[in-house]
Motif scaffolding. Structure first.
Motif, PDB file in Angstrom:
ATOM      1  N   ALA A  51      -1.009   7.637  10.381  1.00 17.53           N
ATOM      2  CA  ALA A  51      -0.661   8.009   9.009  1.00 17.53           C
ATOM      3  C   ALA A  51      -1.352   9.313   8.627  1.00 17.53           C
ATOM      4  N   VAL A  52      -0.698  10.097   7.778  1.00 21.22           N
ATOM      5  CA  VAL A  52      -1.303  11.334   7.305  1.00 21.22           C
ATOM      6  C   VAL A  52      -2.470  10.991   6.379  1.00 21.22           C
ATOM      7  N   SER A  63       0.817  -1.219   0.000  1.00 18.77           N
ATOM      8  CA  SER A  63       0.000   0.000   0.000  1.00 18.77           C
ATOM      9  C   SER A  63       0.848   1.266   0.000  1.00 18.77           C
ATOM     10  N   LYS A  64       2.094   1.142   0.444  1.00 18.75           N
ATOM     11  CA  LYS A  64       2.992   2.305   0.488  1.00 18.75           C
ATOM     12  C   LYS A  64       3.769   2.496  -0.814  1.00 18.75           C
ATOM     13  N   SER A  70       8.930   7.924  -3.915  1.00 19.63           N
ATOM     14  CA  SER A  70       8.246   7.342  -5.066  1.00 19.63           C
ATOM     15  C   SER A  70       7.350   8.371  -5.743  1.00 19.63           C
ATOM     16  N   VAL A  71       6.603   9.137  -4.941  1.00 23.55           N
ATOM     17  CA  VAL A  71       5.702  10.148  -5.500  1.00 23.55           C
ATOM     18  C   VAL A  71       6.493  11.245  -6.196  1.00 23.55           C
ATOM     19  N   ILE A  72       7.550  11.740  -5.552  1.00 25.37           N
ATOM     20  CA  ILE A  72       8.352  12.823  -6.136  1.00 25.37           C
ATOM     21  C   ILE A  72       8.960  12.409  -7.469  1.00 25.37           C
ATOM     22  N   GLU A 110       4.419  11.975   4.621  1.00 21.80           N
ATOM     23  CA  GLU A 110       4.350  10.604   4.133  1.00 21.80           C
ATOM     24  C   GLU A 110       5.634   9.884   4.545  1.00 21.80           C
ATOM     25  N   GLU A 111       5.596   8.555   4.610  1.00 23.06           N
ATOM     26  CA  GLU A 111       6.818   7.808   4.882  1.00 23.06           C
ATOM     27  C   GLU A 111       7.799   8.024   3.732  1.00 23.06           C
TER      28      GLU A 111
END
Length: 254
Positions: A212-213, A18-19, A155-157, A148-149
């Motif tokens: 978690a945010v 999920s992360k 990964s997002v960036i 976020e972790e």
């Protein structure tokens, strides 16, 4: 209390997958969880069969969260009705600060506005409920991303395509990462005329029961050189902390 080891490993795999919005290989699962490959494969294969994971065949097989896991998560969210908790808080806060207040969540590399509350004489804002904006140039998006972790953040960036919206927009991974570090330290984010040159926004993260945010709250107003945006940021941070408590967050707020 006796705990089932396979069940715990199954939960750990689901959490890990999920992360990773870009997917994760079996080797990465084994390395992260220090799990034998045969055990991880058997669990992952079963989860794919049950619809809890989805497998894509690229250069290497990757696992993503499956439709059934998403449905279970939506069912939990519906029962929690966190929007019902947040909405009245936003309305009261908008009246208090005399500015437009938003609540938004992350969707991949974008920010989605879920709630909007306005004071009696609101300014015109282009953001409306349901619309999206980039994470990297909104106070909401940066507030979420900062908490976020790290593996999720990285990964997002890596997926972001930076486009200058104004002369003040962040347009590099290096600058964004440096700013996210500052946001983590002070507990709130600034959109310093980065999305719209005439607007300045301040946002702070909201945390759920599991720590978690889950989203962020922001205050938006026309840019004024005389406005104390740090003082406003502290107000937004305090409100976000209060909302986090209402959602069951018992940890230490940044």
């Amino acid at each position: 209390m006796k705990l089932n080891r396979t069940a715990l490993r199954t939960v750990d795999i689901l959490k890990l997958v999920s992360k990773r919005p870009d997917g994760i290989t079996l080797d990465e699962i084994c390395a992260s969880l220090e799990m034998p490959k045969t055990s991880a494969y058997d669990i992952a294969t079963t989860l794919v069969y049950a619809g809890m994971l989805h497998m894509t065949k690229e250069q290497k097989q990757k696992y993503h969260i499956g439709l059934n896991a998403y449905r279970i998560g939506i069912s939990y969210t519906n029962h929690l009705d966190f929007i019902g908790v947040i909405d009245p808080e936003l309305k009261a806060f908008a009246r208090k600060v005399g500015k437009t207040v938003f609540f938004g969540v992350r969707s991949d590399e974008e920010l989605v506005y879920l709630c909007k509350s306005e004071p009696e004489n609101p300014i015109i804002t282009t953001a409306t409920v349901g619309t999206k904006n980039p994470l990297y140039c909104t106070s909401l998006g940066k507030a979420i991303l900062a908490f976020e972790e790290k593996e999720v953040q990285d990964s997002v960036i890596s997926q972001i395509v930076f486009t200058p919206k104004t002369p003040y927009t962040i347009v590099s991974q290096t600058r964004l990462k440096a700013e996210l570090e500052e946001i983590r330290k002070r507990g709130y984010a600034l959109d310093a005329r980065e999305l719209e040159e005439h607007m300045e926004c301040v946002g702070a993260p909201v945390f759920g029961q599991d720590g978690a945010v889950v989203g962020a709250i922001s205050v938006s107003s026309l840019y004024k050189p005389t406005e104390d945006y740090d003082a406003l940021g502290k107000q937004v941070k305090k409100k976000a902390s209060e909302v986090s408590r209402l959602l069951g967050f018992l940890g230490k707020y940044s």
